[in-house]
Design a protein around this motif. Structure first.
Motif, short mmCIF file in Angstrom:
data_model
loop_
_atom_site.label_atom_id
_atom_site.label_comp_id
_atom_site.label_asym_id
_atom_site.label_seq_id
_atom_site.Cartn_x
_atom_site.Cartn_y
_atom_site.Cartn_z
N LYS A 186 -1.88 -21.17 13.00
CA LYS A 186 -2.03 -20.71 14.39
C LYS A 186 -2.29 -19.20 14.44
N GLY A 226 7.78 -22.44 13.34
CA GLY A 226 8.39 -21.78 14.48
C GLY A 226 7.64 -22.03 15.76
N ALA A 246 2.14 -34.11 18.43
CA ALA A 246 3.42 -33.61 18.95
C ALA A 246 3.45 -33.49 20.47
N SER A 247 2.30 -33.18 21.09
CA SER A 247 2.26 -33.03 22.56
C SER A 247 2.69 -34.32 23.24
N LEU A 286 8.66 -28.39 22.64
CA LEU A 286 8.12 -29.41 23.55
C LEU A 286 9.19 -30.45 23.90
N SER A 321 0.03 -24.01 22.08
CA SER A 321 0.18 -23.82 20.63
C SER A 321 -1.00 -23.07 20.02
N PHE A 358 -2.77 -32.39 19.01
CA PHE A 358 -1.90 -32.79 17.92
C PHE A 358 -0.87 -33.77 18.48
N ALA A 401 7.15 -25.60 17.52
CA ALA A 401 6.63 -25.91 18.86
C ALA A 401 7.00 -27.34 19.24
N THR A 402 7.11 -28.21 18.24
CA THR A 402 7.49 -29.59 18.51
C THR A 402 8.88 -29.64 19.12
C1 LIG Z 1 0.48 -27.09 16.03
C2 LIG Z 1 0.60 -27.83 17.31
C3 LIG Z 1 1.81 -28.36 17.78
C4 LIG Z 1 3.04 -28.40 16.95
O1 LIG Z 1 3.43 -27.17 16.48
P1 LIG Z 1 4.59 -27.04 15.38
O2 LIG Z 1 5.01 -25.60 15.54
O3 LIG Z 1 3.95 -27.32 14.06
O4 LIG Z 1 5.66 -28.00 15.72
C5 LIG Z 1 1.84 -28.95 19.04
N1 LIG Z 1 0.75 -29.02 19.80
C6 LIG Z 1 -0.45 -28.54 19.37
C7 LIG Z 1 -1.63 -28.64 20.28
C8 LIG Z 1 -0.55 -27.95 18.11
O5 LIG Z 1 -1.74 -27.51 17.69
#
Ligand SMILES: *Cc1c(COP(=O)(O)O)cnc(C)c1O
Length: 386
Positions: A188, A195, A82-83, A58, A159, A80, A54-55
Motif C-alpha cells: 500500500k 497494520g 476483506a471488505s 473493517l 486501503s 480485496f 485494515a481487516t
Molecule cells: C489491502 C486491503 C485490505 C486489507 O488490508 P490489510 O491491512 O491487509 O488487512 C482491505 N481492503 C482493500 C481494498 C485492500 O486493498
C-alpha cells in the motif's frame, strides 16, 4: 521481475524502529498515539485508531455501527475479500453492487437503483462500504446523499487511498462517511508491515472502537458499571479483541508519514508517464474524476480485446514471462469458492465481470526507475503489437 508494488524503507525508518526497540515500550507506548495524532492532523478526522490490520479495522467498524445477524452490508465486488468478509464476521449478509465502467469504483447510479428496489422489498442495507479502488475516491458526495435518503451508514474502505483527496478534502476526513479505513500492508501507499487505521468524527463510534480494539476493557471511570476496587481496577464491558498495533509498527508508520505526499506525487508522475506513453495502444487507461486526486496505489489498464489478437490471459502471462510483474485487482469476490458456497453467482454485476475479463495492474511504486518504466512500456508494446 519488476514487482507490481514495493515498499520504500529508508535509513530514517530504520533508525526510528531500532530506537523504539531499545525503548521501554514495544507496544502500548507513546508511538501509537503519536502516529494516530499525525493521521488526525493529516486527514482532519477527529478520532484515529491504529490497529494490527485494515481487516481488523473493517471488522471493528462494522461492529461499532451495530452490524449483526440479519443485517445486510453492501459493497463493491471489485475489492480485496476483506471488505466483504468484515460483514460476514458480524453474522450479516453481503450484497455486491456493480461498478462504474470508467472509474471501476462502486457505481452511484447502480447503487441508487438497487436502493430503490430494496426499499420496496424492505431489504435496505445497514451499511455500505465504498472501496476507493486504485487510490481514487468513490463519488462520496453522491453516496452520502443516498445515505441520507435511505438511512444507511458508510464505511469508506480507503486501503488504497491515503494521500488522495475528494472535493478538496483529504480521503480520511470522513466528511461524507461515518468511518474510513486505511491499510498499511507493504504494497500500500505507506507501510507498518501489517497494520491499519480506523478514522471517524463521531465520539460515540470512538468509544466503541477503543473498547473493541482491546478486549472490551476500559480504565475510564465514566464507562465502568461497578465501583473501583482500587487503582489497579479495570472492567471488561464488551466482548472485544486484541487488534492493537505495536509501537514498532507505529514508529515505522510515523516515519513513513513524513514521506506520504512525496510518495503520492511520485505515483502521480509515474501515472502521467504511463498515460502519455500508452495512449496509442488498444487499452483503456485510468480516468481520474475532476473531483479527485488519486494516490495511485495501482495503475490498472483494460485491454480492448476487440483490437488485440491475444487473450487477456495470454497478454498477462507474456508480460510476466517478459519480467513485468503484472497482477489482477481483483477477482470479483462473488467468484470465490467460499462465496459460491454461500449462494453467490455471476450475472448480477455485468460491469464487474467485464472488468475482470480485461483488467491488468502494471508495476506502480515510488522507487520505480526510469529504466524499469521504459521496460514496462516496451514490453506492453511488444506483447500487444506482436
Ligand atoms: C489491502 C486491503 C485490505 C486489507 O488490508 P490489510 O491491512 O491487509 O488487512 C482491505 N481492503 C482493500 C481494498 C485492500 O486493498
Amino acid at each position: 521481475m519488476i514487482p507490481y508494488g514495493r515498499q520504500d524503507i529508508n535509513e530514517e525508518d530504520l533508525r526510528i524502529v531500532i530506537e523504539t526497540l531499545k525503548s521501554d515500550f514495544l507496544t502500548q507506548g507513546p508511538m501509537v498515539p503519536k502516529f494516530e495524532n499525525c493521521l488526525s492532523q493529516y486527514t482532519g478526522a477527529s478520532y484515529c485508531f491504529a490497529m494490527n490490520s485494515a481487516t481488523s479495522a473493517l471488522h471493528v467498524a462494522c461492529l461499532a455501527l451495530g452490524v449483526k445477524k440479519g443485517d445486510t452490508v453492501w459493497t463493491s465486488p471489485i475489492t480485496f475479500v476483506a471488505s466483504a468478509n468484515a460483514a460476514l464476521y458480524c453474522g450479516a449478509n453481503v450484497k455486491f453492487v456493480d461498478i462504474d465502467s470508467r472509474t471501476f469504483n462502486l457505481c452511484p447510479e447502480a447503487l441508487e437503483s438497487e436502493l430503490v428496489q430494496a426499499e420496496k422489498l424492505g431489504s435496505l442495507p445497514k451499511v455500505v462500504i465504498p472501496v476507493h479502488l486504485a487510490g481514487q475516491s468513490c463519488d462520496m458526495e453522491k453516496i452520502h446523499n443516498l445515505s441520507l435518503r435511505f438511512g444507511f451508514k458508510i464505511i469508506e474502505d480507503a486501503s488504497h487511498a491515503i494521500g488522495g483527496t475528494f472535493n478538496g478534502a483529504k480521503v480520511g476526513s470522513c466528511r461524507y462517511s461515518d468511518i474510513t479505513i486505511f491499510s498499511f500492508h507493504p504494497v500500500k501507499i505507506i507501510t507498518t508491515a501489517e497494520g491499519g487505521m480506523l478514522l471517524s468524527n463521531s465520539s460515540e463510534i470512538a468509544i466503541k472502537v477503543e473498547l473493541l480494539r482491546s478486549h472490551g476493557i476500559t480504565r475510564k471511570h465514566e464507562l465502568m458499571e461497578g465501583v473501583s476496587h482500587g487503582s489497579w481496577y479495570y472492567e471488561q464491558i464488551e466482548l472485544g479483541y486484541n487488534y492493537r498495533m505495536t509501537d514498532l509498527q507505529a514508529a515505522l508508520g510515523l516515519s513513513q508519514m513524513s514521506r506520504l505526499d512525496e510518495f503520492v506525487d511520485k505515483r502521480n508522475n509515474i501515472a502521467s508517464f504511463y498515460t502519455e506513453k500508452l495512449s496509442d495502444l488498444p487499452l483503456r487507461l485510468p480516468v481520474i474524476d475532476f473531483k479527485c486526486k488519486s494516490s495511485f496505489h495501482l495503475y490498472i489498464i483494460r485491454l480492448n480485446l476487440k483490437r488485440i489478437t491475444k487473450s487477456h490471459r495470454e497478454v498477462f502471462e507474456e508480460l510476466r514471462r517478459d519480467g513485468v510483474g503484472v497482477n489482477i485487482h481483483y477477482i470479483p469476490v462473488y467468484k470465490q469458492p467460499y462465496y459460491r458456497r454461500l449462494g453467490y453467482s455471476d450475472g448480477n454485476c455485468p460491469e464487474a465481470d467485464r472488468y475482470y475479463s480485461e483488467a491488468i495492474s502494471i508495476p506502480m511504486f515510488p522507487s520505480l526507475s526510469e529504466k524499469e518504466l521504459g521496460q514496462v512500456v516496451k514490453s506492453l508494446r511488444n506483447v500487444l503489437e506482436s
